[in-house]
Structures are given as C-alpha cells and as structure tokens.
Design a protein around this motif. Structure first.
Motif, mmCIF file in Angstrom:
data_model
loop_
_atom_site.group_PDB
_atom_site.id
_atom_site.type_symbol
_atom_site.label_atom_id
_atom_site.label_comp_id
_atom_site.label_asym_id
_atom_site.label_seq_id
_atom_site.Cartn_x
_atom_site.Cartn_y
_atom_site.Cartn_z
ATOM 1 N N TYR A 249 -8.007 -33.141 21.701
ATOM 2 C CA TYR A 249 -6.649 -33.443 22.263
ATOM 3 C C TYR A 249 -5.909 -34.215 21.077
ATOM 4 C CZ TYR A 249 -8.117 -38.366 22.442
ATOM 5 O OH TYR A 249 -8.552 -39.510 22.104
ATOM 6 N N THR A 250 -4.701 -34.047 21.140
ATOM 7 C CA THR A 250 -3.800 -34.887 20.206
ATOM 8 C C THR A 250 -2.281 -35.039 21.005
ATOM 9 O OG1 THR A 250 -2.522 -34.435 18.090
ATOM 10 C CG2 THR A 250 -2.421 -32.464 19.637
ATOM 11 N N GLN A 252 0.470 -35.009 19.790
ATOM 12 C CA GLN A 252 2.024 -34.296 19.359
ATOM 13 C C GLN A 252 1.597 -33.120 18.514
ATOM 14 O OE1 GLN A 252 3.860 -36.955 16.553
ATOM 15 N NE2 GLN A 252 2.277 -36.623 15.027
ATOM 16 N N LEU A 253 2.695 -32.180 18.746
ATOM 17 C CA LEU A 253 2.579 -31.042 18.205
ATOM 18 C C LEU A 253 3.785 -30.935 17.441
ATOM 19 C CD1 LEU A 253 1.145 -28.593 20.994
ATOM 20 C CD2 LEU A 253 -0.121 -29.242 18.872
ATOM 21 N N PRO A 254 3.771 -29.827 16.116
ATOM 22 C CA PRO A 254 2.584 -29.719 15.608
ATOM 23 C C PRO A 254 1.727 -30.681 14.797
ATOM 24 C CG PRO A 254 4.502 -29.200 14.206
ATOM 25 C CD PRO A 254 4.973 -29.785 15.445
ATOM 26 N N THR A 255 0.398 -30.337 14.728
ATOM 27 C CA THR A 255 -0.311 -31.599 14.078
ATOM 28 C C THR A 255 -1.531 -30.875 13.539
ATOM 29 O OG1 THR A 255 -1.657 -33.604 14.609
ATOM 30 C CG2 THR A 255 -1.850 -31.741 16.192
ATOM 31 N N THR A 256 -2.283 -31.527 12.390
ATOM 32 C CA THR A 256 -3.376 -31.060 12.146
ATOM 33 C C THR A 256 -4.705 -32.259 12.474
ATOM 34 O OG1 THR A 256 -3.097 -32.396 10.008
ATOM 35 C CG2 THR A 256 -2.360 -30.010 9.877
ATOM 36 N N GLN A 257 -4.294 -32.908 13.235
ATOM 37 C CA GLN A 257 -5.227 -34.163 13.742
ATOM 38 C C GLN A 257 -5.500 -33.940 15.158
ATOM 39 O OE1 GLN A 257 -4.280 -38.229 13.221
ATOM 40 N NE2 GLN A 257 -6.142 -38.910 12.592
ATOM 41 N N TRP A 258 -6.736 -33.495 15.334
ATOM 42 C CA TRP A 258 -7.284 -33.386 16.804
ATOM 43 C C TRP A 258 -8.506 -34.268 17.205
ATOM 44 C CZ3 TRP A 258 -5.111 -30.204 20.383
ATOM 45 C CH2 TRP A 258 -4.043 -29.269 19.938
ATOM 46 N N ARG A 284 -0.468 -35.532 26.393
ATOM 47 C CA ARG A 284 -1.561 -34.909 25.789
ATOM 48 C C ARG A 284 -1.508 -33.687 25.734
ATOM 49 N NH1 ARG A 284 -7.148 -38.339 26.550
ATOM 50 N NH2 ARG A 284 -6.743 -40.184 25.498
ATOM 51 N N TYR A 285 -1.762 -32.790 24.324
ATOM 52 C CA TYR A 285 -2.002 -31.577 24.251
ATOM 53 C C TYR A 285 -3.557 -31.240 24.277
ATOM 54 C CZ TYR A 285 2.847 -32.012 23.182
ATOM 55 O OH TYR A 285 4.394 -32.298 23.273
#
Length: 293
Positions: A249-250, A252-258, A284-285
C-alpha cells in the motif's frame, strides 16, 4: 449503515491475478500497555490490575452475541496440550503449538509476562517453537474473540478459513514493540462468510511467546442485529497454487515508495482475503505483487 473507505486499487504488472474489495468483517480491538518494567530482563512485570481498553472491546464484542460459550481453560491440567474444546453444543479440535499454564493470581506472578485473564490458567503459544496453532470447529462459526497477553515484538495474525478454503487474514494492530505484560482483546464477527477454522500465526520474532484466555465463539444465529459498523476494507484475490503474493500500500499516487501489508501469502488455488482495519480515515492505494515472477 455500512460505509466503505474510499480506496483506489492498482495491480502490479507482473501479477496475473485480480485484486478486489469485499465487505469486511467487523473487528473489535483494544489494548492496554504495561509499563511496570523496563524492556528486556528479568521479564517479570507486574500484572495489569485493570485493562479498560481491552475490556471495553470485549464488552462491545459480547454485546453483539447471545447464548454463546467462553473457554477459560480452567478444566485442563497444567502442562497439557488440549486437543478438544467445547463451546456449548459445538466442539473444536486444536493442533499445533499450545500449552496450558497454571499461574496463581498474584500481581507479580507471570510467565515471562504471560498471565491468565480469568482464573489461574491460560493457553500459551510457546516461544522458540513453530509460531502457529489452529482451531477446527465442528460447525461453521460467525464470531470469534479472545484475550491475549504479552504481545511484545512479533505480530499476531488470525486467519479465518471457510469450509471451502477461502481465507481471511486479520492482523492485530498491536503496538510493536511494547514492554512485557500487556493485555489485548481481539474479536471478529463475519456473518456473511462463516468459518470452520481459525489459525493463529506469529509473524516475526519467534522468541515472543503469547498467552490466550477467555475464547468465545458464536454461530450466525447467535449474532444480534448490527447497530453500528465501523468503516473498513477487505482485499481479495484468486491465489494460484504455489504462487507467492505480497499486498502493498501507499498513501499517494504517483509514488515509488510502497509498504508491505501483512506477510507474504502462498497460494493454494482458492480465493484469499486480507482485512485492513488499521486506518479508518486515510485513503490508501493498494497493489498486489506476484513475487514468483
């Protein structure tokens, strides 16, 4: 009225399975931390005289049920590994790591921070052995609750498994790490998907022993009408046999941190579910990774 948390799902490009949402079970959780002794040795904390957060969660859980039975483990001999439990008209078979401890009521008498909630006996998931045991019920159940003591470093996962093999993995949102001798209550009600087996899995440090007491189960017919349901979300997908999956999960989008959500899941060719109740008011995404590819 049931409200589902607004959630956007993404699917990892390497994963061929579908990740979907389903109405989640209702979870009741409360914990009370113990600060009577600093971390580490000698690991002989003073028992909590009261545990209001845990007791409040237990009261709310039990208020949803009628005519249910509770197992306190007082009828089992100290040092035994019970194989059968009785809940009213229902029976249950235990397997895996488990041991009954007899710990007389004394504010300073614990087993490395483990102690009973009622009476003098408690069921121990031992440290430094396979961190797993399961309870197989004779009839489908819709409610399951228990007290736990001394969850310090490792995380506890409770899995509800239906007769058809569908699995719901629930992670206790315990404060980790915490000092020895804390108390927690965890209860779950799932009227839509009754289960026939409950699995307890210790994730992480296998040297962390847990104590369990006052286990309560209930059939669908013993669950009272819903007065209030907290918003939550359940993630589900078809897990192909032999494939290993990781839900992430993360915020926010876009992101490189999951961030990993729960432990990796090994597929057995059935639908698999994971329940996220840790944050009710935050978007959450999610994404699903097939780690075999």
């Amino acid at each position: 009225i049931y409200k589902m948390k607004t959630t956007t799902l993404t699917l990892a490009g390497l994963c061929a399975s579908l990740l979907w949402l389903r109405a989640a079970p209702v979870v009741y959780f409360g914990e009370d931390l113990n600060h009577s002794q600093a971390p580490q040795q000698p690991d002989t904390p003073t028992r909590l005289a009261t545990y209001p957060n845990s007791a409040s969660a237990a009261t709310k859980f039990l208020a949803r049920l009628t005519g249910v039975a509770t197992e306190t483990f007082e009828s089992f001999a100290p040092g035994s590994s019970p194989s059968t439990l009785t809940f009213g008209l229902d029976t249950a078979t235990l397997s895996g790591s488990r041991l009954v401890l007899d710990i007389p009521l004394d504010p300073t008498n614990t087993f490395n921070g483990v102690y009973p909630i009622s009476g003098n006996r408690t069921l121990l998931l031992q440290s430094d052995v396979s961190g797993f045991f399961q309870i197989q019920f004779s009839t489908p159940q819709a409610a399951f609750g228990f007290y736990a003591t001394d969850i310090e470093v490792a995380q506890l996962q409770v899995s509800l498994v239906t007769a058809g093999g569908a699995r719901t993995n629930l992670l206790l949102p315990s404060t980790l790490p915490q000092w020895s001798g804390g108390v927690a209550f965890f209860g779950v009600i799932d009227e839509a998907t009754p289960f026939t087996r409950v699995e307890f899995t210790r994730l992480g440090d296998q040297g962390d022993g847990f104590g369990f007491d006052d286990m309560t189960v209930g059939r669908v017919t013993q669950v009272l009408p819903v007065l209030q349901i907290w918003p939550a979300v359940e993630l589900g997908w078809y897990a192909q046999s032999g494939q290993v999956y990781q839900v992430q999960y993360t915020g926010q989008l876009p992101t490189t941190q999951w961030f990993n959500f729960g432990a990796p899941v090994v597929g057995v060719g059935t639908n698999t579910f994971m329940f996220d109740s840790t944050r009710y008011d935050t978007k959450r995404y999610y994404r699903l990774i097939n780690t075999n590819q």
